[in-house]
Motif scaffolding. Structure first.
Motif, PDB file in Angstrom:
ATOM      1  N   MET A 453     137.140  44.938  55.590  1.00 19.24           N
ATOM      2  CA  MET A 453     136.900  44.623  56.997  1.00 19.24           C
ATOM      3  C   MET A 453     135.441  44.265  57.227  1.00 19.24           C
ATOM      4  N   SER A 454     134.562  45.027  56.636  1.00 15.37           N
ATOM      5  CA  SER A 454     133.136  44.781  56.811  1.00 15.37           C
ATOM      6  C   SER A 454     132.730  43.443  56.214  1.00 15.37           C
ATOM      7  N   LEU A 455     133.221  43.147  55.021  1.00 13.63           N
ATOM      8  CA  LEU A 455     132.894  41.876  54.388  1.00 13.63           C
ATOM      9  C   LEU A 455     133.415  40.717  55.216  1.00 13.63           C
ATOM     10  N   GLY A 456     134.591  40.893  55.815  1.00 20.41           N
ATOM     11  CA  GLY A 456     135.154  39.848  56.665  1.00 20.41           C
ATOM     12  C   GLY A 456     134.278  39.570  57.866  1.00 20.41           C
ATOM     13  N   ILE A 457     133.702  40.637  58.437  1.00 12.82           N
ATOM     14  CA  ILE A 457     132.818  40.473  59.596  1.00 12.82           C
ATOM     15  C   ILE A 457     131.539  39.759  59.184  1.00 12.82           C
ATOM     16  N   ASP A 458     130.949  40.191  58.070  1.00 11.40           N
ATOM     17  CA  ASP A 458     129.715  39.557  57.604  1.00 11.40           C
ATOM     18  C   ASP A 458     129.934  38.085  57.275  1.00 11.40           C
ATOM     19  N   GLU A 459     131.114  37.747  56.761  1.00 13.58           N
ATOM     20  CA  GLU A 459     131.368  36.371  56.364  1.00 13.58           C
ATOM     21  C   GLU A 459     131.634  35.457  57.555  1.00 13.58           C
ATOM     22  N   ARG A 460     131.697  36.013  58.761  1.00 12.45           N
ATOM     23  CA  ARG A 460     131.871  35.159  59.939  1.00 12.45           C
ATOM     24  C   ARG A 460     130.688  34.219  60.103  1.00 12.45           C
ATOM     25  N   THR A 461     129.538  34.610  59.618  1.00  9.36           N
ATOM     26  CA  THR A 461     128.338  33.796  59.792  1.00  9.36           C
ATOM     27  C   THR A 461     127.559  33.732  58.492  1.00  9.36           C
ATOM     28  N   PRO A 462     127.065  32.560  58.116  1.00 15.35           N
ATOM     29  CA  PRO A 462     126.275  32.462  56.877  1.00 15.35           C
ATOM     30  C   PRO A 462     124.927  33.152  56.996  1.00 15.35           C
ATOM     31  N   TYR A 463     124.532  33.496  58.234  1.00 14.00           N
ATOM     32  CA  TYR A 463     123.218  34.098  58.441  1.00 14.00           C
ATOM     33  C   TYR A 463     123.267  35.626  58.406  1.00 14.00           C
ATOM     34  N   ASN A 464     124.420  36.180  58.072  1.00 11.74           N
ATOM     35  CA  ASN A 464     124.529  37.636  58.063  1.00 11.74           C
ATOM     36  C   ASN A 464     125.404  38.107  56.907  1.00 11.74           C
ATOM     37  N   ALA A 465     125.678  37.186  55.976  1.00 12.25           N
ATOM     38  CA  ALA A 465     126.703  37.451  54.968  1.00 12.25           C
ATOM     39  C   ALA A 465     126.373  38.608  54.047  1.00 12.25           C
ATOM     40  N   ASN A 466     125.106  38.885  53.799  1.00  6.36           N
ATOM     41  CA  ASN A 466     124.734  39.912  52.826  1.00  6.36           C
ATOM     42  C   ASN A 466     124.210  41.191  53.473  1.00  6.36           C
ATOM     43  N   HIS A 467     124.139  41.212  54.791  1.00  5.37           N
ATOM     44  CA  HIS A 467     123.471  42.314  55.490  1.00  5.37           C
ATOM     45  C   HIS A 467     124.073  43.673  55.143  1.00  5.37           C
ATOM     46  N   THR A 468     125.371  43.848  55.371  1.00  5.45           N
ATOM     47  CA  THR A 468     125.996  45.154  55.151  1.00  5.45           C
ATOM     48  C   THR A 468     126.021  45.516  53.678  1.00  5.45           C
ATOM     49  N   ARG A 469     126.305  44.546  52.827  1.00  7.89           N
ATOM     50  CA  ARG A 469     126.319  44.814  51.389  1.00  7.89           C
ATOM     51  C   ARG A 469     124.955  45.313  50.907  1.00  7.89           C
ATOM     52  N   ASN A 470     123.899  44.689  51.399  1.00 12.37           N
ATOM     53  CA  ASN A 470     122.561  45.128  51.010  1.00 12.37           C
ATOM     54  C   ASN A 470     122.282  46.547  51.488  1.00 12.37           C
ATOM     55  N   MET A 471     122.684  46.855  52.720  1.00 11.51           N
ATOM     56  CA  MET A 471     122.463  48.198  53.253  1.00 11.51           C
ATOM     57  C   MET A 471     123.193  49.250  52.421  1.00 11.51           C
ATOM     58  N   VAL A 472     124.442  48.948  52.058  1.00 11.03           N
ATOM     59  CA  VAL A 472     125.203  49.890  51.228  1.00 11.03           C
ATOM     60  C   VAL A 472     124.514  50.084  49.881  1.00 11.03           C
ATOM     61  N   ARG A 473     124.011  48.990  49.310  1.00 14.46           N
ATOM     62  CA  ARG A 473     123.300  49.093  48.024  1.00 14.46           C
ATOM     63  C   ARG A 473     122.054  49.950  48.166  1.00 14.46           C
ATOM     64  N   PHE A 474     121.296  49.741  49.245  1.00 18.09           N
ATOM     65  CA  PHE A 474     120.099  50.548  49.467  1.00 18.09           C
ATOM     66  C   PHE A 474     120.453  52.030  49.548  1.00 18.09           C
ATOM     67  N   ALA A 475     121.478  52.345  50.357  1.00 15.55           N
ATOM     68  CA  ALA A 475     121.857  53.751  50.557  1.00 15.55           C
ATOM     69  C   ALA A 475     122.364  54.372  49.260  1.00 15.55           C
ATOM     70  N   ASN A 476     123.152  53.602  48.506  1.00 14.37           N
ATOM     71  CA  ASN A 476     123.672  54.101  47.235  1.00 14.37           C
ATOM     72  C   ASN A 476     122.541  54.482  46.290  1.00 14.37           C
ATOM     73  N   LEU A 477     121.578  53.587  46.146  1.00 13.54           N
ATOM     74  CA  LEU A 477     120.453  53.852  45.254  1.00 13.54           C
ATOM     75  C   LEU A 477     119.564  54.966  45.796  1.00 13.54           C
ATOM     76  N   PHE A 478     119.471  55.063  47.109  1.00 15.48           N
ATOM     77  CA  PHE A 478     118.709  56.157  47.726  1.00 15.48           C
ATOM     78  C   PHE A 478     119.335  57.505  47.362  1.00 15.48           C
ATOM     79  N   PHE A 479     120.661  57.603  47.462  1.00 15.83           N
ATOM     80  CA  PHE A 479     121.333  58.866  47.136  1.00 15.83           C
ATOM     81  C   PHE A 479     121.251  59.169  45.637  1.00 15.83           C
ATOM     82  N   ASP A 480     121.283  58.127  44.814  1.00 10.88           N
ATOM     83  CA  ASP A 480     121.096  58.343  43.371  1.00 10.88           C
ATOM     84  C   ASP A 480     119.727  58.964  43.109  1.00 10.88           C
ATOM     85  N   TYR A 481     118.730  58.439  43.802  1.00 11.52           N
ATOM     86  CA  TYR A 481     117.370  58.966  43.652  1.00 11.52           C
ATOM     87  C   TYR A 481     117.293  60.413  44.122  1.00 11.52           C
TER      88      TYR A 481
END
Length: 739
Positions: A453-481
């Motif tokens: 669902m989230s990826l579908g929302i981000d893909e609605r616009t080319p100007y926001n396509a990576n926003h949520t994915r990047n945030m999840v990656r940041f949080a994942n690596l933060f918790f690993d740390y």
């Protein structure tokens, strides 16, 4: 006289716990009958309680107060249930969005497989004045609820009913309501808040039972119904009602009209089964609950394993026996599913079997039951057996109840009502058993759905396509740390997944944000092409004027150079990240310039609307567009509030819905403060801002370097907006690096 039935009595979000059954857990929905006219007001999730009654209605008039999710969230269910009958939908346009457009948005294929326009029996009516339906007259008044809302006045002979959902007291609306409702006999009123909450949040667009009581008394109403409750359980509402009625005897707190005692117990059982994780305890509760609700003396539960029915639980009240497989093998043989045993037959044929007297029954083999009776001095008579079938139509097990008893203790037959109730319990039990066995698979599926669902929302616009994915990656690596360094923000797997799911869902409200606003890559946006056409026309006009001898070649060149310079300036301003005072002055000067049309008339080089858009100081959105864009947060909160998240995920609406709030109360939409924002909310906010600062796909800005981005975050922390400790820890984690 009106016949009022409340099917949904809650505001904002549905409630499903057993604590909310007396007053109901569904959101706004009620029906009224005026002679031969049946009216429904709003269609929230409470509509599901009305579907059985609506089978007897051939024509229905639905009046929608406004299109917030808790007031139209059940519209798809109503359309499906009313498919072959006449349905009128009445509503007003708020925020330039008509009732038809609002419902079409809700039933768009991104949210629902069948659009509203598919239902040809549905007729939409825009309310512009009084509505007349046979002998019924319906008047309306605008409330000052955020986003707009209609109050309705139903006049039928001497009966006058006024519905005041989502009513706000600001700006003298009390007097306006009293004027609108003068002479009403019944007032149905918004009881979302306590008196203390109203004082703290007067602008939220809601009221209290006390205010409804006072207004009803002032109007002289014979009945005042309070509805649209907040998250108050049955005990709280009951005590509140008793207290209020001491001074206002006309007041009644609305209760869901279809909550029979058995249904209450079934819902309680469902809630009980859903939270139990120990499989043996779960099976025992299934048998005990089934015995309780059908007044059975005994019960046995089998599970299908390797083609045989294996005993798991046996309970008998008279014999004071309770055997669970974990405590004992039960000493009972397996049941061959191909045999004539009644339980085998129920499983094999997937049908409920009700036997009045097992001693005279010849269709099934009760020899084992009769032998058991002889050995234990017991007498089995009535038997009710039902297969437990999962969602894939596979048999999970069998539940057998014996000896239904009357209030005096006499053995009686299991009634038709018992069959219906047991069917409902069996459905819940089957799911509970499957959930207990495959809870991890279901969790994985939920997580996968959220991600899609989230990826579908981000893909609605080319100007926001990576926003949520990047945030999840940041949080994942933060918790690993945090885990590696044993940091204070280290969490277990369940909490980590809850926070990550919150990030995946934090922008789900953008599903309803207009795409032209989401994709606006310049100040002028879609207006730019119109401006270009006008400038091209100016070039042709200059050439024409020279050809006609109206201007010289030299004059044309000067004017053409001016036209080109103006367009270059517009292009510069249209895409610049920030409008300086100098550029703003150039826009203002440009707005004073004119050019000549073919008829000699003077026209502005840029229109007033273009001047307004070009004067945007930062970014590409004007104030109105920015407000709409920011509205995605409110919509995220509303959408997520409709979902009953399971345990360990119930904080998702809080975490996801507050990612634009700041610790000092300067955020939006609710201006929450530090005490309202737990640390996962603060972390998501930091990730959201950081990703926006370094993003390479934003049309209105260039990506900032990491050091500059953290300078901004630290300054925001110093200003009291962000959590300084989280900013520091996030910087130390280097979660943005590819690892």
């Amino acid at each position: 006289m009106e016949n009022i039935v409340f099917y949904g009595t809650r505001g904002s979000g549905s409630l499903t716990s057993g604590k909310y059954m007396e007053f109901g857990g569904g959101t706004s929905c009620l029906t009224m009958r005026f002679g031969n006219t049946v009216v429904m007001v709003d269609c929230g999730s409470g509509i599901n309680n009305a579907l059985e009654d609506l089978k007897e209605v051939d024509e229905l008039h639905l009046f929608v107060s406004h299109c917030h999710i808790d007031h139209i969230g059940g519209i798809a269910s109503l359309f499906s249930a009313f498919e072959n009958k006449k349905l009128h939908v009445w509503g007003k346009t708020f925020g330039a969005i008509s009732i038809r457009d609002s419902i079409n948005r809700l039933m768009s294929q991104s949210l629902w497989p069948v659009s509203a326009d598919t239902y040809k029996n549905v007729e939409f009516h825009e309310i512009e004045s009084d509505v007349h339906i046979r002998d019924l007259t319906v008047k309306n008044m605008d409330s000052n609820h955020p986003g707009g809302c209609s109050l309705f006045r139903f006049e039928y002979g001497a009966t006058v009913v006024v519905t005041a959902f989502d009513f706000c007291h600001l700006d003298g609306y009390d007097e306006k309501l009293c004027e609108f409702a003068e002479g009403c006999t019944t007032l149905i009123y918004d009881g979302t808040m306590t008196e203390e909450e109203l004082k703290a949040k007067p602008e939220w667009g809601h009221s209290t039972p006390e205010e409804g009581a006072r207004i009803g008394q002032k109007l002289g109403c014979t009945a005042v119904y309070i509805t649209h409750f907040g998250v108050f359980d049955d005990d709280t509402l009951s005590k509140w009602e008793v207290s209020l009625r001491q001074d206002y005897p006309a007041v009644t707190f609305a209760r869901c009209g279809h909550r029979k005692f058995d249904l209450q117990k079934m819902v309680d059982i469902g809630a009980l089964l859903n939270v139990e994780k120990d499989n043996d305890v779960l099976l025992s509760k299934i048998v005990e609950a089934s015995m309780d609700i059908t007044s059975a003396d005994g019960g046995t539960l089998y599970l299908l394993e390797n083609g045989k029915l294996e005993f798991k639980v046996m309970i008998n009240k008279t014999m004071n026996t309770k055997l669970v497989r974990k405590d004992s093998s039960l000493g009972l043989p397996s049941v061959n599913i191909n045999g004539k045993n009644v339980c085998a037959a129920a499983a094999r044929e997937k049908k409920l079997i009700n036997v009045s007297n097992c001693y005279t029954e010849t269709a099934y083999d009760f020899s084992g039951t009769i032998s058991f009776d002889r050995l234990n001095g017991y007498h089995t008579q009535s038997v009710l057996v039902i297969p437990l079938i999962d969602e894939y139509d596979d048999v999970v097990g069998v539940l057998q109840l014996i000896n239904a008893t009357s209030r005096t203790g006499t053995i009686i037959d299991f009634r038709k009502k018992d069959e219906e109730v047991l069917m409902a319990i069996a459905n819940q039990a089957s799911m509970a058993i499957i959930n207990s066995a495959y809870s991890q698979q279901i969790t994985d599926l939920l997580y996968g759905f959220v991600k899609v669902m989230s990826l579908g929302i981000d893909e609605r616009t080319p100007y926001n396509a990576n926003h949520t994915r990047n945030m999840v990656r940041f949080a994942n690596l933060f918790f690993d740390y945090e885990e590696k360094t044993h940091g204070k923000y280290a969490v277990d797997a369940k909490k980590k997944r809850e926070i990550l799911m919150s990030i995946w869902l934090h922008d789900i409200g953008k599903i309803l944000t207009p795409i032209d606003i989401m994709n606006k890559d310049s100040r002028l946006g879609n207006q730019y092409q119109t401006l270009i056409h006008r400038f091209e026309r100016r070039e042709l006009l200059l050439q024409l004027a020279e050809a006609k001898g109206e201007i010289s070649c030299e004059e044309r060149k000067v004017l053409e150079e001016e036209r080109v310079a103006q367009l270059e300036l517009i292009d510069q301003i249209n895409h610049c990240p920030y409008l300086t005072d100098e550029l703003k002055t150039l826009v203002d000067n440009l707005a004073k310039k004119t050019y000549k049309e073919a008829d000699g008339s003077e026209h502005p080089v840029i229109t007033s609307e273009e001047r307004y858009q070009l004067s945007i100081v930062k970014g590409t959105l004007n104030n109105e567009e920015r407000s709409i864009m920011q509205g995605h947060v409110t919509m995220t909160q509303k959408l997520l509030s409709q979902l009953n998240f399971p345990k360990h995920y119930d904080q998702i609406p809080l975490y996801a819905g507050n990612h634009h709030e700041f610790l000092n109360g300067t955020g939006y939409p609710n201006h929450l403060t530090e005490k309202d924002l737990p640390w996962p909310c603060r972390l998501i906010t930091v990730c959201d801002i950081f990703e926006a600062l370094i993003a390479k796909d934003r049309p209105y800005k260039k990506p900032l370097p990491i050091d500059r981005s953290f300078s901004i975050l630290h300054q925001m922390a110093a200003d009291g907006q962000l959590d300084a400790d989280i900013v520091d820890e996030f910087e130390r984690s280097k979660a943005w690096e590819n690892r």
